[in-house]
Design a protein around this motif. Structure first.
Motif, PDB file in Angstrom:
ATOM      1  N   LEU A 172       0.837  -1.203   0.000  1.00 59.61           N
ATOM      2  CA  LEU A 172       0.000   0.000   0.000  1.00 59.61           C
ATOM      3  C   LEU A 172       0.874   1.255   0.000  1.00 59.61           C
ATOM      4  CD1 LEU A 172      -2.814   1.306   0.216  1.00 59.61           C
ATOM      5  CD2 LEU A 172      -2.616   1.107   2.711  1.00 59.61           C
ATOM      6  N   LYS A 173       1.962   1.240   0.761  1.00 65.69           N
ATOM      7  CA  LYS A 173       2.867   2.387   0.779  1.00 65.69           C
ATOM      8  C   LYS A 173       3.401   2.697  -0.623  1.00 65.69           C
ATOM      9  CE  LYS A 173       6.091   2.411   3.942  1.00 65.69           C
ATOM     10  NZ  LYS A 173       7.141   1.934   4.898  1.00 65.69           N
ATOM     11  N   ILE A 174       3.784   1.633  -1.342  1.00 73.45           N
ATOM     12  CA  ILE A 174       4.350   1.822  -2.682  1.00 73.45           C
ATOM     13  C   ILE A 174       3.290   2.251  -3.679  1.00 73.45           C
ATOM     14  CG2 ILE A 174       5.408   0.623  -4.630  1.00 73.45           C
ATOM     15  CD1 ILE A 174       6.908  -1.106  -2.614  1.00 73.45           C
ATOM     16  N   ARG A 175       2.189   1.507  -3.714  1.00 72.92           N
ATOM     17  CA  ARG A 175       1.159   1.771  -4.721  1.00 72.92           C
ATOM     18  C   ARG A 175       0.454   3.114  -4.513  1.00 72.92           C
ATOM     19  NH1 ARG A 175       3.766  -1.777  -7.025  1.00 72.92           N
ATOM     20  NH2 ARG A 175       2.932  -3.861  -7.526  1.00 72.92           N
ATOM     21  N   ALA A 227      -8.630  -8.627  -6.727  1.00 73.68           N
ATOM     22  CA  ALA A 227      -8.886  -8.039  -8.047  1.00 73.68           C
ATOM     23  C   ALA A 227     -10.365  -7.767  -8.264  1.00 73.68           C
ATOM     24  CB  ALA A 227      -8.357  -8.970  -9.133  1.00 73.68           C
ATOM     25  N   GLU A 228     -11.210  -8.556  -7.597  1.00 72.35           N
ATOM     26  CA  GLU A 228     -12.659  -8.385  -7.706  1.00 72.35           C
ATOM     27  C   GLU A 228     -13.273  -8.327  -6.315  1.00 72.35           C
ATOM     28  OE1 GLU A 228     -14.091 -11.633 -10.003  1.00 72.35           O
ATOM     29  OE2 GLU A 228     -13.112 -10.983 -11.864  1.00 72.35           O
ATOM     30  N   ARG A 229     -14.468  -7.778  -6.226  1.00 75.17           N
ATOM     31  CA  ARG A 229     -15.165  -7.708  -4.941  1.00 75.17           C
ATOM     32  C   ARG A 229     -15.508  -9.106  -4.446  1.00 75.17           C
ATOM     33  NH1 ARG A 229     -19.143  -2.438  -4.628  1.00 75.17           N
ATOM     34  NH2 ARG A 229     -17.788  -0.978  -5.782  1.00 75.17           N
ATOM     35  N   VAL A 244      -6.282   3.039  -5.885  1.00 78.82           N
ATOM     36  CA  VAL A 244      -4.882   2.634  -5.699  1.00 78.82           C
ATOM     37  C   VAL A 244      -4.543   1.568  -6.745  1.00 78.82           C
ATOM     38  CG1 VAL A 244      -3.173   1.685  -4.125  1.00 78.82           C
ATOM     39  CG2 VAL A 244      -5.001   3.138  -3.231  1.00 78.82           C
ATOM     40  N   PRO A 245      -3.822   1.899  -7.781  1.00 81.56           N
ATOM     41  CA  PRO A 245      -3.566   0.951  -8.869  1.00 81.56           C
ATOM     42  C   PRO A 245      -2.707  -0.238  -8.442  1.00 81.56           C
ATOM     43  CG  PRO A 245      -2.219   2.922  -9.133  1.00 81.56           C
ATOM     44  CD  PRO A 245      -3.158   3.197  -8.009  1.00 81.56           C
ATOM     45  N   ASP A 246      -3.019  -1.405  -9.014  1.00 77.00           N
ATOM     46  CA  ASP A 246      -2.226  -2.625  -8.794  1.00 77.00           C
ATOM     47  C   ASP A 246      -2.120  -3.020  -7.327  1.00 77.00           C
ATOM     48  OD1 ASP A 246      -1.705  -2.823 -11.546  1.00 77.00           O
ATOM     49  OD2 ASP A 246       0.013  -1.485 -11.380  1.00 77.00           O
TER      50      ASP A 246
END
Length: 324
Positions: A172-175, A227-229, A244-246
């Motif tokens: 999360l920090k990176i993305r 990737a999906e709910r 937040v991508p990827d």
């Protein structure tokens, strides 16, 4: 006459050879040992026993669950890697010992690519990104904005250095491009307790660890890292949907054996695993764990391991994570 009879018996003997060879190569010809590299009663143990029931029926031999806990799963995986490669020993490994620990420890007792044969990925359990009750943000975008405005002021908990919860926070920090401080705990439970009390502000924990609290309204859930709910939480957006991508992070479980298992036996084990995961009762039991049932073939599972290993290698290098 005697010669004729002997010739006839000889012909019968030759005709029976293929059948005898097939009988001798029947697999499995003894109980299968399924190593679980964690303590009995935990998630991996449950997943192994649920999956083993139908696999055993399909293979026609008992599957004996053997708990070999320790070193974040590495002890059990190592035992499987060093077992005889005849298909009668397999391991229900988790992602940590396969795609995370090898990037954190200088010395590993096994080489994932050389010493292990992927059979089938069984289950993938994403994390829920949750925040302390009175923190304020109503969605993930607002949390990211708060973290960017206050670099180093917010903390996130984990189940320990190198755990999948730790890696989720680091990803999360990176993305998201934010600076938040890691607070490691000895397991997910104490991290959840401190989140509820507001002693940490953020926690990305496997769905089962937070589901009850989220449903009770005790903690705000902002996103899920799949990737999906999730079907059990259809209103919770994915982190990708939330901006937040990827941002995909999952604790996954899969079956592997020692490298060198004959191809036909590897295929038989994979087929049995896929049959188990297609069984409605087994599927529902696993879905209730908050996960996504997979059931991949050996080639796809091997490719998945390579891809996720590359992701966590990137995270470890970028954030300079060590076990020291």
């Amino acid at each position: 006459m005697n010669i004729t009879r002997r010739s006839a018996f000889g012909a019968l003997g030759l005709a029976a050879l293929p059948q005898m060879a097939r009988a001798q190569s029947t697999f499995p010809d003894q109980p299968i040992r399924m190593i679980v590299p964690f303590a009995a009663g935990g998630p991996a143990d449950f997943i192994a026993r649920v999956t083993a029931r139908v696999m055993s029926e399909r293979l026609g031999k008992p599957i004996v669950v053997d708990s070999r806990a320790g070193a974040g799963g590495a002890i059990g995986v190592d035992a499987a890697a060093k077992a005889r490669a005849d298909g009668h020993t397999i391991v229900m490994a988790s992602s940590g010992a396969i795609v995370i620990l090898p990037h954190l420890q200088r010395s590993m007792p096994y080489d994932v690519q050389k010493d292990l044969a992927p059979i089938s990925q069984v289950l993938a359990v994403p994390q829920i990104i949750a925040i302390a009750p009175n923190l304020g943000p109503k969605n993930l975008a607002e949390l990211v904005a708060m973290a960017k405005a206050r670099p180093g002021a917010l903390s996130f908990g984990s189940a320990g250095v190198g755990s999948s919860l730790h890696m989720a926070g680091e990803l999360l920090k990176i993305r998201a491009g934010i600076d938040i401080v890691h607070i490691p705990y000895r397991g997910a439970a104490p991290a959840v307790t401190d989140l509820l009390a507001g002693r940490i502000q953020i926690l990305a924990a496997d769905v089962p660890a937070l589901l009850t609290h989220v449903r009770a309204g005790s903690v705000p859930a902002l996103a899920v890292t799949s990737a999906e709910r999730l079907g059990i939480m259809p209103d919770l957006p994915t982190a990708i949907e939330a901006g937040v991508p990827d941002m995909i992070s999952e604790t996954w479980y899969g079956l592997l054996g020692p490298a060198g298992i004959p191809a036909d036996r590897l295929a038989a084990l994979a087929s049995a695993a896929q049959a188990a995961l297609a069984d409605p009762e087994t599927r529902q039991a696993l879905i209730n764990q908050g996960g996504r049932v997979v059931g991949s073939n050996p080639a796809d599972f091997a490719n998945f391991i390579r891809q996720t290993s590359a992701t966590w290698s990137e995270v470890v290098r970028a954030n300079n994570i060590t076990l020291d």
